[in-house]
Design an enzyme around this catalytic site. Structure first.
Site, PDB file in Angstrom:
ATOM      1  CB  CYS A  49      -6.662 -44.057  18.029  1.00 13.28           C
ATOM      2  SG  CYS A  49      -8.609 -44.439  18.531  1.00 13.28           S
ATOM      3  CB  CYS A  52      -7.447 -47.187  15.397  1.00 13.61           C
ATOM      4  SG  CYS A  52      -8.070 -45.499  14.958  1.00 13.61           S
ATOM      5  CG  HIS A 114      -9.153 -41.722  14.672  1.00 13.75           C
ATOM      6  ND1 HIS A 114      -8.968 -42.572  15.954  1.00 13.75           N
ATOM      7  CD2 HIS A 114      -8.673 -40.697  15.051  1.00 13.75           C
ATOM      8  CE1 HIS A 114      -8.790 -41.666  16.839  1.00 13.75           C
ATOM      9  NE2 HIS A 114      -8.417 -40.369  16.207  1.00 13.75           N
ATOM     10  CG  ASN A 154     -20.124 -38.393  27.364  1.00 12.83           C
ATOM     11  OD1 ASN A 154     -21.201 -37.764  27.474  1.00 12.83           O
ATOM     12  ND2 ASN A 154     -19.558 -38.802  28.320  1.00 12.83           N
ATOM     13  CB  SER A 162     -11.317 -40.083  26.930  1.00 12.90           C
ATOM     14  OG  SER A 162     -12.263 -41.365  26.793  1.00 12.90           O
ATOM     15  CG  HIS A 165     -12.211 -44.380  16.995  1.00 14.73           C
ATOM     16  ND1 HIS A 165     -11.094 -44.860  16.085  1.00 14.73           N
ATOM     17  CD2 HIS A 165     -13.227 -45.131  16.748  1.00 14.73           C
ATOM     18  CE1 HIS A 165     -11.598 -46.042  15.421  1.00 14.73           C
ATOM     19  NE2 HIS A 165     -12.966 -45.977  15.603  1.00 14.73           N
ATOM     20  CG  HIS A 167     -16.160 -44.191  21.677  1.00 10.09           C
ATOM     21  ND1 HIS A 167     -15.530 -43.093  21.390  1.00 10.09           N
ATOM     22  CD2 HIS A 167     -16.215 -44.228  23.028  1.00 10.09           C
ATOM     23  CE1 HIS A 167     -15.229 -42.519  22.591  1.00 10.09           C
ATOM     24  NE2 HIS A 167     -15.630 -43.061  23.598  1.00 10.09           N
ATOM     25  CD  GLN A 169     -18.648 -44.628  28.166  1.00  9.68           C
ATOM     26  OE1 GLN A 169     -18.569 -45.281  29.091  1.00  9.68           O
ATOM     27  NE2 GLN A 169     -18.161 -43.447  28.145  1.00  9.68           N
TER      28      GLN A 169
HETATM   29 ZN   LIG Z   1      -9.280 -44.328  16.502  1.00  9.11          ZN
END
Ligand SMILES: [Zn+2]
Ligand SMILES: [Zn+2]
Ligand SMILES: [Zn+2]
Length: 345
Positions: A49, A52, A114, A154, A162, A165, A167, A169
């Protein structure tokens, strides 16, 4: 007219657009896609990833061994700082027009883990995410090149994420994007006409009726808006009138973290799968205190409709006419409320 039976359209005062509601259609037979999703077991740390801690990203950049949130400029950014903001207008006829758009795209990892999501992260870790959003927003809104800061997540492969993990934006843009531009106009018009706030007034009506409220705490209300397009769409509204993350008190930060977890955990229980969605905050950008009409809120747009795999598509009449929905916002809110009640008992 019976809103639970008769086809009708509903007005969205925030966007100024309409949505078609066809409650009688909710029972129609379904012959589309019904496959079961692959069971995905995520590792706490995934060596492959790029988000990570300690792993390398594009161009060989290595992530630090971060322990909380982690912010970096997107390696494949959609926008670039310093892009010339020229305008092209062929023969000055306003027909073939383009403008340069400068901007900045950052990624915020919510956690070094993750395998976690907003629905499963420890509460203090979500509070740290809220604080990171706030500092990022404050940092980018102060930048003279940008007028708007859009924080969005998203979530889930179905929404085009995509990487699982956790996250989100942050995009800062030189111009005001379409959705907040429409909402700025509607909120400003309402403010000028009534000298009160559109979302404060709307929230008061919703609270009195109670039909579409999913959950609330001292400082925030989550509801399926009267004009929702997506089946389990949620509008998250602050109960106090303020314009942006910067205005949150420490207690409000904590209550925002709490309700974000409640919403996302509820979503995961609708079809017993990690529920995909796009969510993001709409808040006043630009100079502080110049937008008394802006009311801080977030939109959750989840695509799932009938099962873990059957999503709503914006096709046909929706592409060519008006967005349309089958189950009513009231029945969606009722279902989410019942899941919430069951989860708490
Ligand atoms: Zn990750
Ligand atoms: Zn307000
Ligand atoms: Zn909005």
């Amino acid at each position: 007219m019976n809103l639970n039976q008769d086809p009708h359209r509903r007005f969205n005062p925030l966007s100024g657009e309409w949505v078609l509601v066809s409650p009688h259609r909710a029972l129609r037979p379904w012959q589309g896609n019904l496959e079961t999703p692959p069971a995905e077991v995520l590792l706490q740390y995934d060596p492959t990833c790029y988000l990570c801690p300690g792993n390398s990203r594009a161009q060989g950049i290595r992530n630090p061994a971060y322990t909380g949130t982690f912010v970096f400029d997107n390696d494949f950014a959609a926008l670039k700082p310093g892009t010339p903001n020229d305008r092209i207008d062929l023969e000055n006829r306003n027909l073939i027009v383009a403008e340069g758009e400068s901007g900045l795209c950052r990624v915020i990892c919510f956690s070094p883990r993750h395998d976690l999501t907003l629905s499963t992260m420890p509460r203090p870790a979500i509070e740290e995410v809220v604080r990171t959003w706030t500092t990022q927003f404050a940092d980018l809104r102060a930048h003279p090149e940008y007028v708007h800061v859009q924080i969005f997540e998203n979530h889930g492969a179905l929404m085009g994420a995509s990487n699982p993990h956790p996250h989100c934006q942050v995009w800062a843009t030189h111009t005001l994007p379409e959705a907040p531009a429409r909402e700025l106009l509607t909120q400003k018009n309402y403010w000028q006409k009534h000298r009160t706030c559109l979302l404060c007034d709307y929230l008061a009506l919703e609270s009195a009726q109670g039909l579409r409220i999913v959950t609330q705490n001292e400082n925030f209300t989550a509801l399926v808006p009267f004009w929702a397009i997506w089946p389990f769409e949620i509008l998250l509204v602050s109960r106090r009138h303020f314009a942006s993350l910067i205005d949150l008190t420490k207690l409000e930060q904590s209550h925002l973290a709490h309700i974000l977890q409640t919403i996302t955990a509820l979503y995961d229980r609708v079809f017993d799968v990690p529920f995909p969605y796009s969510m993001g905050f709409h808040q006043a950008s630009g100079a502080v205190n110049t937008h008394p009409e802006w009311h801080f809120h977030a939109h959750f747009y989840p695509p799932l409709h009938r099962s873990a795999t059957v999503r709503k598509f914006m096709v046909g009449f929706e592409m060519l006419g008006t967005p349309q929905r089958d189950i009513t916002p009231e029945s969606a809110a009722k279902r989410l409320r019942e899941l919430h009640r069951r989860g708490n008992s």
